[in-house]
Design a protein around this motif. Structure first.
Motif, PDB file in Angstrom:
ATOM      1  N   ASN A   2     -11.309   4.371   9.990  1.00  0.00           N
ATOM      2  CA  ASN A   2     -11.212   4.857  11.366  1.00  0.00           C
ATOM      3  C   ASN A   2     -10.470   3.914  12.307  1.00  0.00           C
ATOM      4  OD1 ASN A   2     -12.655   7.263  10.883  1.00  0.00           O
ATOM      5  ND2 ASN A   2     -14.590   6.167  11.035  1.00  0.00           N
ATOM      6  N   GLY A   3     -10.078   2.748  11.811  1.00  0.00           N
ATOM      7  CA  GLY A   3      -9.375   1.787  12.672  1.00  0.00           C
ATOM      8  C   GLY A   3     -10.296   1.043  13.615  1.00  0.00           C
ATOM      9  N   GLU A   4     -11.567   0.971  13.290  1.00  0.00           N
ATOM     10  CA  GLU A   4     -12.545   0.318  14.155  1.00  0.00           C
ATOM     11  C   GLU A   4     -12.864  -1.111  13.733  1.00  0.00           C
ATOM     12  OE1 GLU A   4     -13.676   1.470  16.984  1.00  0.00           O
ATOM     13  OE2 GLU A   4     -12.626   3.379  16.752  1.00  0.00           O
ATOM     14  N   THR A   5     -12.335  -1.560  12.600  1.00  0.00           N
ATOM     15  CA  THR A   5     -12.603  -2.913  12.120  1.00  0.00           C
ATOM     16  C   THR A   5     -12.154  -3.937  13.156  1.00  0.00           C
ATOM     17  OG1 THR A   5     -12.364  -2.249   9.833  1.00  0.00           O
ATOM     18  CG2 THR A   5     -12.037  -4.573  10.291  1.00  0.00           C
ATOM     19  N   ARG A   6     -13.004  -4.916  13.387  1.00  0.00           N
ATOM     20  CA  ARG A   6     -12.660  -6.004  14.320  1.00  0.00           C
ATOM     21  C   ARG A   6     -12.242  -7.253  13.560  1.00  0.00           C
ATOM     22  NH1 ARG A   6     -14.458  -5.068  19.659  1.00  0.00           N
ATOM     23  NH2 ARG A   6     -15.493  -3.058  19.814  1.00  0.00           N
ATOM     24  N   THR A   7     -12.796  -7.455  12.389  1.00  0.00           N
ATOM     25  CA  THR A   7     -12.417  -8.566  11.515  1.00  0.00           C
ATOM     26  C   THR A   7     -12.469  -8.063  10.076  1.00  0.00           C
ATOM     27  OG1 THR A   7     -14.686  -9.381  11.272  1.00  0.00           O
ATOM     28  CG2 THR A   7     -13.371 -10.331  13.057  1.00  0.00           C
ATOM     29  N   VAL A   8     -11.684  -8.695   9.231  1.00  0.00           N
ATOM     30  CA  VAL A   8     -11.717  -8.341   7.814  1.00  0.00           C
ATOM     31  C   VAL A   8     -11.418  -9.598   7.001  1.00  0.00           C
ATOM     32  CG1 VAL A   8      -9.304  -7.587   7.730  1.00  0.00           C
ATOM     33  CG2 VAL A   8     -10.934  -6.672   6.086  1.00  0.00           C
ATOM     34  N   HIS A   9     -12.131  -9.753   5.917  1.00  0.00           N
ATOM     35  CA  HIS A   9     -11.935 -10.908   5.046  1.00  0.00           C
ATOM     36  C   HIS A   9     -10.867 -10.581   4.001  1.00  0.00           C
ATOM     37  CE1 HIS A   9     -15.435 -13.162   6.531  1.00  0.00           C
ATOM     38  NE2 HIS A   9     -15.969 -11.966   6.694  1.00  0.00           N
ATOM     39  N   PHE A  10     -10.039 -11.550   3.678  1.00  0.00           N
ATOM     40  CA  PHE A  10      -9.005 -11.349   2.657  1.00  0.00           C
ATOM     41  C   PHE A  10      -9.623 -10.952   1.323  1.00  0.00           C
ATOM     42  CE2 PHE A  10      -6.511 -14.151   5.524  1.00  0.00           C
ATOM     43  CZ  PHE A  10      -5.503 -13.238   5.809  1.00  0.00           C
ATOM     44  N   GLU A  11     -10.768 -11.519   1.005  1.00  0.00           N
ATOM     45  CA  GLU A  11     -11.446 -11.182  -0.256  1.00  0.00           C
ATOM     46  C   GLU A  11     -11.801  -9.687  -0.287  1.00  0.00           C
ATOM     47  OE1 GLU A  11     -15.651 -12.214  -2.359  1.00  0.00           O
ATOM     48  OE2 GLU A  11     -14.535 -13.911  -1.539  1.00  0.00           O
ATOM     49  N   THR A  12     -12.229  -9.153   0.841  1.00  0.00           N
ATOM     50  CA  THR A  12     -12.547  -7.720   0.923  1.00  0.00           C
ATOM     51  C   THR A  12     -11.294  -6.881   0.719  1.00  0.00           C
ATOM     52  OG1 THR A  12     -14.396  -8.175   2.419  1.00  0.00           O
ATOM     53  CG2 THR A  12     -13.548  -5.916   2.380  1.00  0.00           C
ATOM     54  N   LEU A  13     -10.207  -7.254   1.375  1.00  0.00           N
ATOM     55  CA  LEU A  13      -8.946  -6.528   1.204  1.00  0.00           C
ATOM     56  C   LEU A  13      -8.483  -6.577  -0.247  1.00  0.00           C
ATOM     57  CD1 LEU A  13      -6.977  -7.587   4.395  1.00  0.00           C
ATOM     58  CD2 LEU A  13      -7.973  -5.340   3.906  1.00  0.00           C
ATOM     59  N   GLN A  14      -8.581  -7.750  -0.849  1.00  0.00           N
ATOM     60  CA  GLN A  14      -8.177  -7.910  -2.248  1.00  0.00           C
ATOM     61  C   GLN A  14      -9.010  -7.005  -3.148  1.00  0.00           C
ATOM     62  OE1 GLN A  14      -8.790 -11.845  -3.785  1.00  0.00           O
ATOM     63  NE2 GLN A  14      -7.871 -11.374  -5.751  1.00  0.00           N
ATOM     64  N   THR A  15     -10.297  -6.960  -2.916  1.00  0.00           N
ATOM     65  CA  THR A  15     -11.190  -6.118  -3.719  1.00  0.00           C
ATOM     66  C   THR A  15     -10.826  -4.644  -3.564  1.00  0.00           C
ATOM     67  OG1 THR A  15     -12.986  -7.716  -3.562  1.00  0.00           O
ATOM     68  CG2 THR A  15     -13.603  -5.438  -4.048  1.00  0.00           C
ATOM     69  N   ILE A  16     -10.565  -4.210  -2.341  1.00  0.00           N
ATOM     70  CA  ILE A  16     -10.210  -2.812  -2.091  1.00  0.00           C
ATOM     71  C   ILE A  16      -8.883  -2.472  -2.765  1.00  0.00           C
ATOM     72  CG2 ILE A  16      -9.526  -1.158  -0.304  1.00  0.00           C
ATOM     73  CD1 ILE A  16     -11.603  -2.614   1.527  1.00  0.00           C
ATOM     74  N   ILE A  17      -7.892  -3.335  -2.616  1.00  0.00           N
ATOM     75  CA  ILE A  17      -6.577  -3.079  -3.221  1.00  0.00           C
ATOM     76  C   ILE A  17      -6.683  -3.060  -4.749  1.00  0.00           C
ATOM     77  CG2 ILE A  17      -4.244  -4.016  -3.540  1.00  0.00           C
ATOM     78  CD1 ILE A  17      -4.534  -5.065  -0.583  1.00  0.00           C
ATOM     79  N   ASP A  18      -7.388  -4.016  -5.313  1.00  0.00           N
ATOM     80  CA  ASP A  18      -7.573  -4.042  -6.776  1.00  0.00           C
ATOM     81  C   ASP A  18      -8.267  -2.773  -7.260  1.00  0.00           C
ATOM     82  OD1 ASP A  18      -6.340  -6.517  -6.905  1.00  0.00           O
ATOM     83  OD2 ASP A  18      -8.221  -7.640  -7.156  1.00  0.00           O
ATOM     84  N   THR A  19      -9.256  -2.310  -6.505  1.00  0.00           N
ATOM     85  CA  THR A  19      -9.975  -1.088  -6.875  1.00  0.00           C
ATOM     86  C   THR A  19      -9.066   0.128  -6.784  1.00  0.00           C
ATOM     87  OG1 THR A  19     -12.079  -2.046  -6.152  1.00  0.00           O
ATOM     88  CG2 THR A  19     -11.971   0.370  -6.337  1.00  0.00           C
ATOM     89  N   LEU A  20      -8.279   0.225  -5.715  1.00  0.00           N
ATOM     90  CA  LEU A  20      -7.334   1.341  -5.583  1.00  0.00           C
ATOM     91  C   LEU A  20      -6.355   1.352  -6.761  1.00  0.00           C
ATOM     92  CD1 LEU A  20      -6.565   1.206  -1.754  1.00  0.00           C
ATOM     93  CD2 LEU A  20      -7.871   2.984  -2.957  1.00  0.00           C
ATOM     94  N   ASN A  21      -5.867   0.197  -7.136  1.00  0.00           N
ATOM     95  CA  ASN A  21      -4.929   0.123  -8.259  1.00  0.00           C
ATOM     96  C   ASN A  21      -5.583   0.496  -9.582  1.00  0.00           C
ATOM     97  OD1 ASN A  21      -2.298  -0.556  -7.227  1.00  0.00           O
ATOM     98  ND2 ASN A  21      -3.220  -2.450  -6.521  1.00  0.00           N
ATOM     99  N   ARG A  22      -6.808   0.053  -9.795  1.00  0.00           N
ATOM    100  CA  ARG A  22      -7.523   0.409 -11.022  1.00  0.00           C
ATOM    101  C   ARG A  22      -7.751   1.917 -11.090  1.00  0.00           C
ATOM    102  NH1 ARG A  22     -12.727   1.415 -11.809  1.00  0.00           N
ATOM    103  NH2 ARG A  22     -13.417   0.368  -9.917  1.00  0.00           N
TER     104      ARG A  22
END
Length: 96
Positions: free
Chosen positions: A48-68
């Motif tokens: 929804n675009g409401e994130t105020r902060t995000v950890h690189f580890e979280t982004l990495q996990t999401i991207i790796d999951t999308l790719n898998r």
């Protein structure tokens, strides 16, 4: 929710792309949260675009999951951070 002093990503020039990505891969927000082992609220905030902060580890996990999951569904393309959000300074809301 505690006030962090940070604006939501959509007010800071970041545009959520995750809705299009999830549609492409045929996945729900909750499905991504379960597969990535990330809090559903974190996925919803990114979506929804409401994130105020995000950890690189979280982004990495999401991207790796999308790719898998994309690989498992036979998609040939690789997902990147730009499949979660992009940045456009023209959409940034000014601080008052």
């Amino acid at each position: 929710m505690a006030e962090t002093g940070y604006k939501p990503m959509k007010d800071s020039g970041f545009i959520p792309i995750l809705p299009k990505t999830l549609e492409e891969i045929g996945l729900t927000r909750n499905g991504l949260a379960v597969e990535a082992k990330v809090r559903p609220a974190s996925i919803t905030d990114l979506y929804n675009g409401e994130t105020r902060t995000v950890h690189f580890e979280t982004l990495q996990t999401i991207i790796d999951t999308l790719n898998r999951l994309g690989f498992e569904k036979g998609l040939s393309r690789r997902f990147t951070i730009e499949d979660i959000f992009t940045y456009d300074a023209r959409t940034k809301k000014s601080s008052e």
